[in-house]
Motif scaffolding. Sequence first.
Motif, PDB file in Angstrom:
ATOM      1  N   ASP A  96       0.852  -1.193   0.000  1.00 13.87           N
ATOM      2  CA  ASP A  96       0.000   0.000   0.000  1.00 13.87           C
ATOM      3  C   ASP A  96       0.884   1.238   0.000  1.00 13.87           C
ATOM      4  OD1 ASP A  96      -2.323   1.601   2.237  1.00 13.87           O
ATOM      5  OD2 ASP A  96      -2.535   1.281   0.090  1.00 13.87           O
TER       6      ASP A  96
ATOM      7  N   THR B 159      -1.722  -1.117  -4.013  1.00 13.23           N
ATOM      8  CA  THR B 159      -2.843  -0.182  -3.929  1.00 13.23           C
ATOM      9  C   THR B 159      -2.285   1.215  -3.713  1.00 13.23           C
ATOM     10  OG1 THR B 159      -3.017  -0.642  -1.538  1.00 13.23           O
ATOM     11  CG2 THR B 159      -4.549  -1.803  -3.011  1.00 13.23           C
TER      12      THR B 159
ATOM     13  N   ALA C  42      -7.688  -3.223   4.180  1.00  9.46           N
ATOM     14  CA  ALA C  42      -6.838  -2.035   4.027  1.00  9.46           C
ATOM     15  C   ALA C  42      -6.770  -1.272   5.338  1.00  9.46           C
ATOM     16  CB  ALA C  42      -7.390  -1.137   2.927  1.00  9.46           C
ATOM     17  N   SER C  43      -5.928  -0.220   5.337  1.00  7.28           N
ATOM     18  CA  SER C  43      -5.720   0.541   6.571  1.00  7.28           C
ATOM     19  C   SER C  43      -5.169  -0.383   7.657  1.00  7.28           C
ATOM     20  CB  SER C  43      -7.024   1.193   7.043  1.00  7.28           C
ATOM     21  OG  SER C  43      -6.794   2.070   8.109  1.00  7.28           O
TER      22      SER C  43
ATOM     23  N   LEU D 189      -1.487   8.803  -0.889  1.00  9.77           N
ATOM     24  CA  LEU D 189      -0.198   8.123  -1.153  1.00  9.77           C
ATOM     25  C   LEU D 189       0.481   8.715  -2.378  1.00  9.77           C
ATOM     26  CD1 LEU D 189      -1.302   4.433  -0.439  1.00  9.77           C
ATOM     27  CD2 LEU D 189       0.099   5.913   1.030  1.00  9.77           C
TER      28      LEU D 189
ATOM     29  N   ASN E 272      -3.697   5.548  -3.366  1.00  8.13           N
ATOM     30  CA  ASN E 272      -4.825   6.449  -3.175  1.00  8.13           C
ATOM     31  C   ASN E 272      -4.279   7.859  -3.286  1.00  8.13           C
ATOM     32  OD1 ASN E 272      -3.934   7.447  -0.591  1.00  8.13           O
ATOM     33  ND2 ASN E 272      -4.701   5.570   0.327  1.00  8.13           N
TER      34      ASN E 272
HETATM   35  O1  G3P Z   1      -5.453   1.721   0.870  1.00  3.17           O
HETATM   36  C1  G3P Z   1      -6.079   2.443   1.897  1.00  3.17           C
HETATM   37  C2  G3P Z   1      -5.069   2.803   2.948  1.00  3.17           C
HETATM   38  O2  G3P Z   1      -3.979   3.484   2.343  1.00  3.17           O
HETATM   39  C3  G3P Z   1      -5.617   3.660   4.063  1.00  3.17           C
HETATM   40  O3  G3P Z   1      -4.740   3.557   5.137  1.00  3.17           O
HETATM   41  O4  G3P Z   1      -3.533   4.346   7.140  1.00  3.17           O
HETATM   42  O5  G3P Z   1      -4.695   5.999   5.623  1.00  3.17           O
HETATM   43  O6  G3P Z   1      -6.036   4.436   7.061  1.00  3.17           O
HETATM   44  P1  G3P Z   1      -4.748   4.651   6.276  1.00  3.17           P
END
Ligand code: G3P
Length: 220
Positions: free
Chosen positions: A6, A26, A163-164, A31, A28
Amino acid sequence: MELFIDTADITEIKRLNSLGIIDGVTTNPSLVLKAGKNFKEVVRDICQIVDGPVSAEVVATDYDGMIREGQELVKIHKNVVVKVPMTPDGIRAIKYFSSHGIKTNCTLVFSANQALLCAKAGATYVSPFIGRLDDIGQTGMDLIDEIRTVYDNYDFQTQILAASIRHPDHVKQCAISGADVATCPPAIIDQLFKHALTDSGLQKFLDDWKKIPEELRRIV
Ligand code: G3P
């Protein structure tokens, strides 16, 4: 269980992909911001490194905009998966993409009902954000169990992409609960290798090996 990374950090993706245990990537908008590079070039570079699904997120919030952006993103590489937020327009867009053979990842999912809608729209992946639920005092892993039950009850083919992820125990629990994928920040993947007994045990082996007379221990 598949393991995705990620991040949009090319250096980290190259480093971890070289180990042979990364199945996809992945990204977003947050990122991509951290990567500090051109979005479509980053996605293209990632697709040329990792031979697997690469999620790239639309930023339009209206149906027509999502369709336009998704159709552009899939032109980048055959492995691009269009990431779409869990909204009514997003679900409508996922329905369109799935009916046109375009893979999708429905993101920002925080309930089993939302995951149910993703599956009904034909999403390839659903991304429940377990860490963000933990952050507000809930138990993110309960959501994975709930979605697994719902999907198994009706044989939905949407894959659960946890995720997360906040720590290695999330990864273990996701594998026990039957998530199809866990997408992890690079630092979490690094932590999966670590155990104090492994380090101390290896050091003991090496120390004992050196105690063997050299003429008796040569391997090459
Ligand atoms: O792919 C989703 C992920 O990046 C979210 O993670 O740590 O921002 O909750 P986070």
